[in-house]
Write a protein that holds these residues in place. Structure first.
Motif, PDB file in Angstrom:
ATOM      1  N   VAL A  84       0.838  -1.200   0.000  1.00  0.00           N
ATOM      2  CA  VAL A  84       0.000   0.000   0.000  1.00  0.00           C
ATOM      3  C   VAL A  84       0.870   1.246   0.000  1.00  0.00           C
ATOM      4  CG1 VAL A  84      -1.569   1.379   1.428  1.00  0.00           C
ATOM      5  CG2 VAL A  84      -2.057  -1.031   1.005  1.00  0.00           C
ATOM      6  N   ASP A  85       1.914   1.254   0.836  1.00  0.00           N
ATOM      7  CA  ASP A  85       2.810   2.411   0.874  1.00  0.00           C
ATOM      8  C   ASP A  85       3.474   2.640  -0.476  1.00  0.00           C
ATOM      9  OD1 ASP A  85       2.210   2.907   3.520  1.00  0.00           O
ATOM     10  OD2 ASP A  85       4.001   1.900   4.303  1.00  0.00           O
ATOM     11  N   ASP A  86       3.846   1.578  -1.171  1.00  0.00           N
ATOM     12  CA  ASP A  86       4.458   1.708  -2.501  1.00  0.00           C
ATOM     13  C   ASP A  86       3.469   2.280  -3.511  1.00  0.00           C
ATOM     14  OD1 ASP A  86       6.979   0.865  -1.900  1.00  0.00           O
ATOM     15  OD2 ASP A  86       6.713  -1.184  -2.622  1.00  0.00           O
ATOM     16  N   VAL A  87       2.236   1.799  -3.470  1.00  0.00           N
ATOM     17  CA  VAL A  87       1.225   2.251  -4.424  1.00  0.00           C
ATOM     18  C   VAL A  87       0.906   3.731  -4.224  1.00  0.00           C
ATOM     19  CG1 VAL A  87      -1.207   2.041  -5.071  1.00  0.00           C
ATOM     20  CG2 VAL A  87       0.189  -0.010  -4.794  1.00  0.00           C
ATOM     21  N   ARG A  88       0.779   4.143  -2.980  1.00  0.00           N
ATOM     22  CA  ARG A  88       0.310   5.507  -2.719  1.00  0.00           C
ATOM     23  C   ARG A  88       1.436   6.533  -2.583  1.00  0.00           C
ATOM     24  NH1 ARG A  88       0.761   7.315   2.384  1.00  0.00           N
ATOM     25  NH2 ARG A  88       1.248   5.834   4.053  1.00  0.00           N
ATOM     26  N   LYS A  89       2.681   6.108  -2.667  1.00  0.00           N
ATOM     27  CA  LYS A  89       3.805   7.047  -2.585  1.00  0.00           C
ATOM     28  C   LYS A  89       3.655   8.138  -3.638  1.00  0.00           C
ATOM     29  CE  LYS A  89       8.793   7.223  -3.476  1.00  0.00           C
ATOM     30  NZ  LYS A  89       9.974   6.412  -3.890  1.00  0.00           N
ATOM     31  N   PRO A  90       3.603   9.425  -3.252  1.00  0.00           N
ATOM     32  CA  PRO A  90       3.398  10.500  -4.239  1.00  0.00           C
ATOM     33  C   PRO A  90       4.523  10.541  -5.266  1.00  0.00           C
ATOM     34  CG  PRO A  90       2.985  11.287  -2.004  1.00  0.00           C
ATOM     35  CD  PRO A  90       3.632   9.941  -1.875  1.00  0.00           C
ATOM     36  N   ARG A  91       4.138  10.602  -6.539  1.00  0.00           N
ATOM     37  CA  ARG A  91       5.105  10.607  -7.630  1.00  0.00           C
ATOM     38  C   ARG A  91       4.910  11.780  -8.585  1.00  0.00           C
ATOM     39  NH1 ARG A  91       7.592   5.465  -8.000  1.00  0.00           N
ATOM     40  NH2 ARG A  91       6.739   4.008  -6.470  1.00  0.00           N
ATOM     41  N   SER A  92       3.719  12.350  -8.627  1.00  0.00           N
ATOM     42  CA  SER A  92       3.447  13.500  -9.497  1.00  0.00           C
ATOM     43  C   SER A  92       2.477  14.435  -8.789  1.00  0.00           C
ATOM     44  CB  SER A  92       2.820  13.059 -10.825  1.00  0.00           C
ATOM     45  OG  SER A  92       3.712  12.274 -11.585  1.00  0.00           O
ATOM     46  N   LYS A  93       2.780  15.720  -8.820  1.00  0.00           N
ATOM     47  CA  LYS A  93       1.867  16.689  -8.224  1.00  0.00           C
ATOM     48  C   LYS A  93       2.131  18.051  -8.848  1.00  0.00           C
ATOM     49  CE  LYS A  93       4.867  17.805  -4.280  1.00  0.00           C
ATOM     50  NZ  LYS A  93       4.955  17.886  -2.791  1.00  0.00           N
ATOM     51  N   GLY A  94       1.234  18.991  -8.589  1.00  0.00           N
ATOM     52  CA  GLY A  94       1.401  20.351  -9.083  1.00  0.00           C
ATOM     53  C   GLY A  94       0.886  20.530 -10.502  1.00  0.00           C
ATOM     54  N   GLU A  95       1.257  21.660 -11.107  1.00  0.00           N
ATOM     55  CA  GLU A  95       0.758  22.008 -12.436  1.00  0.00           C
ATOM     56  C   GLU A  95       1.267  21.027 -13.474  1.00  0.00           C
ATOM     57  OE1 GLU A  95       0.597  25.799 -15.544  1.00  0.00           O
ATOM     58  OE2 GLU A  95       1.546  26.000 -13.574  1.00  0.00           O
ATOM     59  N   PRO A  96       0.364  20.499 -14.323  1.00  0.00           N
ATOM     60  CA  PRO A  96       0.801  19.562 -15.362  1.00  0.00           C
ATOM     61  C   PRO A  96       1.482  20.273 -16.523  1.00  0.00           C
ATOM     62  CG  PRO A  96      -1.567  19.879 -15.464  1.00  0.00           C
ATOM     63  CD  PRO A  96      -1.096  20.633 -14.261  1.00  0.00           C
ATOM     64  N   VAL A  97       2.116  19.486 -17.373  1.00  0.00           N
ATOM     65  CA  VAL A  97       2.921  20.010 -18.476  1.00  0.00           C
ATOM     66  C   VAL A  97       2.113  20.928 -19.385  1.00  0.00           C
ATOM     67  CG1 VAL A  97       4.176  19.351 -20.578  1.00  0.00           C
ATOM     68  CG2 VAL A  97       4.527  18.065 -18.461  1.00  0.00           C
ATOM     69  N   PHE A  98       0.884  20.549 -19.713  1.00  0.00           N
ATOM     70  CA  PHE A  98       0.096  21.317 -20.657  1.00  0.00           C
ATOM     71  C   PHE A  98      -0.816  22.333 -19.969  1.00  0.00           C
ATOM     72  CE2 PHE A  98       0.522  17.487 -23.676  1.00  0.00           C
ATOM     73  CZ  PHE A  98       1.725  17.978 -24.147  1.00  0.00           C
ATOM     74  N   GLY A  99      -0.544  22.626 -18.714  1.00  0.00           N
ATOM     75  CA  GLY A  99      -1.246  23.694 -18.029  1.00  0.00           C
ATOM     76  C   GLY A  99      -2.660  23.356 -17.622  1.00  0.00           C
ATOM     77  N   GLY A 100      -3.472  24.380 -17.490  1.00  0.00           N
ATOM     78  CA  GLY A 100      -4.824  24.227 -16.994  1.00  0.00           C
ATOM     79  C   GLY A 100      -4.979  24.958 -15.683  1.00  0.00           C
ATOM     80  N   GLN A 101      -6.197  25.021 -15.209  1.00  0.00           N
ATOM     81  CA  GLN A 101      -6.501  25.765 -14.001  1.00  0.00           C
ATOM     82  C   GLN A 101      -6.448  24.865 -12.777  1.00  0.00           C
ATOM     83  OE1 GLN A 101      -7.036  29.175 -14.024  1.00  0.00           O
ATOM     84  NE2 GLN A 101      -6.420  28.934 -16.169  1.00  0.00           N
ATOM     85  N   PRO A 102      -5.940  25.389 -11.646  1.00  0.00           N
ATOM     86  CA  PRO A 102      -6.002  24.593 -10.417  1.00  0.00           C
ATOM     87  C   PRO A 102      -7.463  24.469  -9.967  1.00  0.00           C
ATOM     88  CG  PRO A 102      -5.253  26.839  -9.969  1.00  0.00           C
ATOM     89  CD  PRO A 102      -5.345  26.707 -11.470  1.00  0.00           C
ATOM     90  N   PRO A 103      -7.763  23.496  -9.086  1.00  0.00           N
ATOM     91  CA  PRO A 103      -6.827  22.654  -8.346  1.00  0.00           C
ATOM     92  C   PRO A 103      -6.267  21.530  -9.209  1.00  0.00           C
ATOM     93  CG  PRO A 103      -9.077  22.059  -7.793  1.00  0.00           C
ATOM     94  CD  PRO A 103      -9.169  23.274  -8.678  1.00  0.00           C
ATOM     95  N   TYR A 104      -5.034  21.130  -8.892  1.00  0.00           N
ATOM     96  CA  TYR A 104      -4.357  20.100  -9.655  1.00  0.00           C
ATOM     97  C   TYR A 104      -4.414  18.751  -8.926  1.00  0.00           C
ATOM     98  CZ  TYR A 104      -2.387  24.221 -11.922  1.00  0.00           C
ATOM     99  OH  TYR A 104      -2.232  25.415 -12.581  1.00  0.00           O
ATOM    100  N   GLN A 105      -4.389  17.693  -9.703  1.00  0.00           N
ATOM    101  CA  GLN A 105      -4.398  16.345  -9.153  1.00  0.00           C
ATOM    102  C   GLN A 105      -2.975  15.944  -8.730  1.00  0.00           C
ATOM    103  OE1 GLN A 105      -5.851  14.675 -12.788  1.00  0.00           O
ATOM    104  NE2 GLN A 105      -7.969  14.590 -12.088  1.00  0.00           N
TER     105      GLN A 105
END
Length: 375
Positions: free
Chosen positions: A288-309
């Motif tokens: 479970v810890d391996d699966v949920r370890k954060p790997r991507s956050k913040g503004e995505p490459v192609f932009g868009g409006q927050p909130p971000y996933q």
């Protein structure tokens, strides 16, 4: 099959109240909610209609769960990793899938690929129906493709292509389709009504999706909108309705977008991911810890409006987009307002599914009520 009657365990009345507030006036549409705590169901509710007017929405009504499917597929991958049937998330993808190394993509980790960092959110060439309905064929096209950005440097949601990539990873590990693995490793042991690739005999249980009564928001011009649109339509005009309403779309195994399930099934699956449920534990605490370890956050490459996933290894993790229940939660939302997740702290499995197209605030409001009831 018979339907589970509505029930609410003592102490969860706030959750029930919040759920019923999400049912549209006139009950032209409906929803179902399932909450499991410590391996047992504590809330099972359904209300409204499943067909836009007459048939009641029941606890055994099947819903197209859209990108909730990504979370379910990621549990399959997590289980394969834990059992040693495929390499760890830190393995370079080129070692496991040599063809993927084309155009400098081979140094990415398997975890990077699952966390939407591969630069393959959309195909450069339009995919014909014969390809996009075949996840392995789609994955092969993507493996040979030049990435849309430098692999690993940023993330962008892989709306449909994520499912093709997970399908190929599962196939390389086992020689089997992800849908069949999901049935055998995840849904089967729990007798859960959930499928990636729906058998024809269950078509009559699928709810009719009801369009959002609100007018669509004005289109916004954003940088790279071409690639954002292509991530959804694959250059071929494919859309979510095509995939969930057509016979060939329902039968296809597309692990990023076309799962079908009841709320009870998915909540039970997520429960079993974090606590023994009906004698089944799908993942260890370490997995479970391996699966949920954060790997991507913040503004995505192609932009868009927050909130971000934010993403772990294929699952969504808490962010401003959806805080879920606690900082330890993981799961995945789906188009039309579906919300599903597990929480290892409270040992909860949760699913809110609706056939009323719209936003995610409905499911989030029920999650907020659950947090209050638990505290």
């Amino acid at each position: 099959m018979g339907t589970t009657p509505n029930f609410v365990a003592p102490g969860f009345e706030g959750v029930a109240s919040a759920f019923f507030e999400t049912i549209p006036e006139g009950r032209r549409a409906g929803a179902a909610l399932s909450v499991w705590k410590d391996g047992a169901a504590v809330v099972s509710l359904a209300a409204g209609t499943a067909d836009g007017g007459n048939s009641p929405f029941r606890n055994d009504t099947l819903i197209p769960v859209a990108s909730v499917t990504k979370g379910l597929a990621s549990l399959v991958i997590g289980r394969l990793v834990e059992l040693g049937r495929m390499p760890s998330y830190d393995t370079e993808i080129g070692e496991f899938w040599p063809e993927f190394a084309a155009h400098g993509k081979g140094k990415l980790s398997i975890g990077d690929v699952l966390a939407h960092r591969a630069g393959l959110s959309a195909p450069r060439e339009a995919l014909p129906k014969s390809v996009y309905l075949d996840s392995i064929a789609t994955a092969d096209v993507l493996a040979a493709q030049e990435p849309l950005w430098t692999p690993g440097e940023g993330h962008q949601y892989h709306n449909i292509t994520h499912g093709a990539l997970t399908a190929k990873l599962a196939f390389l590990a086992t020689g089997r389709s992800l849908g069949s693995l999901f049935a055998e490793e995840i849904a089967g042991p729990l007798s859960a009504d959930a499928w990636i690739g729906l058998p024809e005999e269950y078509d009559t249980r699928v709810a009719t999706m009801v369009p959002d009564p609100l007018p669509p928001a004005p289109a916004m011009s954003v940088p790279n909108s071409y690639w954002l649109e292509r991530a959804v339509n694959l250059g071929s005009g494919v859309g979510f309705p095509n995939l969930v309403e057509s016979a060939d779309g329902r039968r296809a195994e597309m692990p990023g977008v076309n799962g079908f399930a009841t709320a009870e099934a998915v909540a039970k699956i997520y429960s079993a991911a974090v606590v023994p449920t009906e004698g089944v534990r799908l993942l260890s605490d370490a997995a479970v810890d391996d699966v949920r370890k954060p790997r991507s956050k913040g503004e995505p490459v192609f932009g868009g409006q927050p909130p971000y996933q934010a993403f772990g290894a294929g699952v969504m993790v808490p962010s401003h987009w959806d805080p879920y229940l606690t900082e330890y939660s993981f799961g995945h939302d789906g188009a039309l307002g579906q919300v599903a997740f597990a929480d290892p702290y409270f040992k909860v499995g949760f699913a809110y599914f609706t056939n009323q197209a719209g936003d995610w605030e409905r499911g989030k409001s029920v999650t907020t009520a659950l947090w209050r009831d638990l505290n």
